[in-house]
Every structure is written in C-alpha cells, then in structure tokens.
Design a protein around this motif. Structure first.
Motif, PDB file in Angstrom:
ATOM      1  N   UNK A  28      23.105  51.588 -13.890  1.00  0.00           N
ATOM      2  CA  UNK A  28      24.110  51.313 -14.932  1.00  0.00           C
ATOM      3  C   UNK A  28      25.350  50.670 -14.314  1.00  0.00           C
ATOM      4  N   UNK A  29      25.766  51.185 -13.156  1.00  0.00           N
ATOM      5  CA  UNK A  29      26.958  50.665 -12.478  1.00  0.00           C
ATOM      6  C   UNK A  29      26.737  49.209 -12.028  1.00  0.00           C
ATOM      7  N   UNK A  30      25.573  48.946 -11.443  1.00  0.00           N
ATOM      8  CA  UNK A  30      25.254  47.581 -10.984  1.00  0.00           C
ATOM      9  C   UNK A  30      25.254  46.618 -12.174  1.00  0.00           C
ATOM     10  N   UNK A  31      24.634  47.047 -13.284  1.00  0.00           N
ATOM     11  CA  UNK A  31      24.538  46.155 -14.449  1.00  0.00           C
ATOM     12  C   UNK A  31      25.900  45.908 -15.085  1.00  0.00           C
ATOM     13  N   UNK A  32      26.715  46.964 -15.175  1.00  0.00           N
ATOM     14  CA  UNK A  32      28.041  46.799 -15.797  1.00  0.00           C
ATOM     15  C   UNK A  32      28.882  45.819 -14.985  1.00  0.00           C
ATOM     16  N   UNK A  33      28.891  46.009 -13.674  1.00  0.00           N
ATOM     17  CA  UNK A  33      29.668  45.118 -12.796  1.00  0.00           C
ATOM     18  C   UNK A  33      29.101  43.698 -12.847  1.00  0.00           C
ATOM     19  N   UNK A  34      27.775  43.589 -12.830  1.00  0.00           N
ATOM     20  CA  UNK A  34      27.140  42.263 -12.830  1.00  0.00           C
ATOM     21  C   UNK A  34      27.503  41.501 -14.097  1.00  0.00           C
ATOM     22  N   UNK A  35      27.478  42.187 -15.221  1.00  0.00           N
ATOM     23  CA  UNK A  35      27.717  41.477 -16.488  1.00  0.00           C
ATOM     24  C   UNK A  35      29.142  40.963 -16.559  1.00  0.00           C
ATOM     25  N   UNK A  40      32.102  35.804 -15.894  1.00  0.00           N
ATOM     26  CA  UNK A  40      33.233  35.074 -15.298  1.00  0.00           C
ATOM     27  C   UNK A  40      32.736  33.881 -14.471  1.00  0.00           C
ATOM     28  N   UNK A  41      31.621  34.061 -13.759  1.00  0.00           N
ATOM     29  CA  UNK A  41      31.159  33.059 -12.787  1.00  0.00           C
ATOM     30  C   UNK A  41      30.096  32.105 -13.343  1.00  0.00           C
ATOM     31  N   UNK A  42      29.841  32.166 -14.672  1.00  0.00           N
ATOM     32  CA  UNK A  42      28.854  31.289 -15.296  1.00  0.00           C
ATOM     33  C   UNK A  42      27.447  31.505 -14.719  1.00  0.00           C
ATOM     34  N   UNK A  43      27.143  32.775 -14.420  1.00  0.00           N
ATOM     35  CA  UNK A  43      25.826  33.112 -13.870  1.00  0.00           C
ATOM     36  C   UNK A  43      25.019  33.864 -14.921  1.00  0.00           C
ATOM     37  N   UNK A  44      23.742  33.500 -15.029  1.00  0.00           N
ATOM     38  CA  UNK A  44      22.802  34.229 -15.877  1.00  0.00           C
ATOM     39  C   UNK A  44      21.626  34.654 -15.005  1.00  0.00           C
ATOM     40  N   UNK A  45      20.776  35.526 -15.555  1.00  0.00           N
ATOM     41  CA  UNK A  45      19.629  35.941 -14.758  1.00  0.00           C
ATOM     42  C   UNK A  45      19.065  37.253 -15.225  1.00  0.00           C
ATOM     43  N   UNK A  96      20.683  33.373 -22.210  1.00  0.00           N
ATOM     44  CA  UNK A  96      21.399  34.381 -23.010  1.00  0.00           C
ATOM     45  C   UNK A  96      21.593  35.704 -22.283  1.00  0.00           C
ATOM     46  N   UNK A  97      21.328  35.732 -20.985  1.00  0.00           N
ATOM     47  CA  UNK A  97      21.371  37.003 -20.261  1.00  0.00           C
ATOM     48  C   UNK A  97      22.365  36.919 -19.098  1.00  0.00           C
ATOM     49  N   UNK A  98      23.561  37.545 -19.278  1.00  0.00           N
ATOM     50  CA  UNK A  98      24.498  37.612 -18.147  1.00  0.00           C
ATOM     51  C   UNK A  98      23.845  38.420 -17.032  1.00  0.00           C
ATOM     52  N   UNK A  99      23.049  39.394 -17.367  1.00  0.00           N
ATOM     53  CA  UNK A  99      22.121  40.029 -16.430  1.00  0.00           C
ATOM     54  C   UNK A  99      21.174  40.916 -17.216  1.00  0.00           C
TER      55      UNK A  99
END
Ligand code: FAD
Length: 147
Positions: A28-35, A40-45, A96-99
């Motif tokens: 949960x922590x990894x996903x929250x930070x990643x999103x 912000x960084x225009x990254x999806x995945x 459509x997936x920030x992560x």
C-alpha cells in the motif's frame, strides 16, 4: 503525446516480510507513493507482485523514467533488481494507470505465461516482453471488470 517516450521493465526479489499485514502495508505504501510521484513525473505503468518477487513496467519521458528507476533500485524493500528492457516506444501500454497493481496468483501466472501453476510464478524466467504482455493483459482484464 510524450516526447522521448521510453518503457522500462525489471523484476526484483521481494524483501518485504511475508506476514500478510506487513506485506499489505508495504505494498500500500509503495503504491501510494508511486501514484503521487508518477503523476508528477508523467509516468504510467503497472506493478506485479507475489510473496517472492516484484515485476514492474514504467513508461514515460526518458529522464523521469531513469530518475524513478534510480530511486527504486535504492529501495531496501526489494533486491537483486534486474533490468530486462529499456527502449523507446511509440505509445503507452498503460495510459490510464499512474501505477496499476496486480497481486498474482499462481493460477493467473499459469494462464497468462504458460508456467505450470504448481511451480509458482518466478519472473526471472520471463523476458521483458513477456512481463510487459502479462501486465498489459492483466490490467486490461481489470479495466474490463470495472467498466
Ligand atoms: P520519500 O518517500 O521521502 O522516501 C525517502 C527515502 O526513504 C527513499 O530512499 C525511500 O526509498 C525510503 N523509504 C521510504 N519509505 C520506506 C519504507 N517504508 N521502507 C523502506 N524505505 C523507505 N516510487 C515511485 O516514485 N514510482 C514507482 O513506480 C515506484 N515503484 C516501486 C516499486 C517497488 C517494487 C518498490 C520497492 C518501490 C517503488 N517505488 C516507486 C518507491 C521508490 O523506491 C522510493 O521509495 C520512492 O520513489 C521515494 O519517494 P520520495 O523521493 O518521494 O522519497
């Protein structure tokens, strides 16, 4: 349209405690930070995990994908980070997936990758292209299930 769009694929060994509550808290922590960071960084995945490993696809501008992967490699919640692919691509597979994230059962792994369910999922046996396809197919299923 993103200039200099690149896709990076890696897998790693999960160092998070196997106890279910700690594992869920870490993911949960990894996903929250990643999103937050990825928006912000225009990254999806998408991020795939089971109790033994992570596999992730990152897509976005070359510079931010590189900077994100640098941070990810330093993270002590996993190790033996292996880069499988890092290439320019014409379009995103996860627009459509920030992560997106997928907790992978052995049955799913067998269904998508032809790996025997009894042998468990080990992404070190897959190529970057196979991990990319697996994640894309699973996130598409997820999208259709919630459409
Ligand atoms: P902060 O959140 O302020 O963190 C500062 C430092 O503390 C970093 O070095 C961080 O690694 C470390 N840290 C923070 N929380 C913990 C914790 N609970 N346990 C151990 N160390 C911790 N980040 C992204 O931005 N995008 C991604 O797509 C992404 N995917 C990831 C996939 C995996 C499998 C893992 C393990 C991590 C991923 N991360 C991702 C997280 C990444 O490794 C960094 O933790 C994060 O990017 C740091 O964000 P920050 O610079 O805002 O620093």
């Amino acid at each position: 349209m993103t200039a200099n769009l690149h896709r990076l694929v890696y897998y790693s060994r999960n160092h998070v405690s196997a106890d279910a509550a700690s594992f869920k808290a870490a993911v949960d922590d990894i996903l929250a930070k990643s999103r937050i960071n990825n928006a912000r960084d225009d990254i999806t995945g998408a991020l795939l995990f089971n109790s033994g490993c992570f596999a992730q696809v990152l897509e976005g501008p070359l510079e931010t994908v590189e900077a994100t992967f640098e941070r990810i490699q330093q993270d002590e919640r996993h190790g033996e980070v292996s880069l499988l692919a890092f290439d320019p691509v014409p379009h995103r597979s996860f627009p459509d997936w920030a992560m997106g994230f997928i907790g992978l059962s052995d049955a799913d792994a067998a269904r998508f990758s032809g790996i025997a369910a009894s042998s468990g999922f080990d992404p070190s046996r897959l190529s970057g292209q196979e991990i990319h396809r697996l994640l894309r197919d699973l996130t598409l299923e997820e999208e259709q299930a919630h459409a």
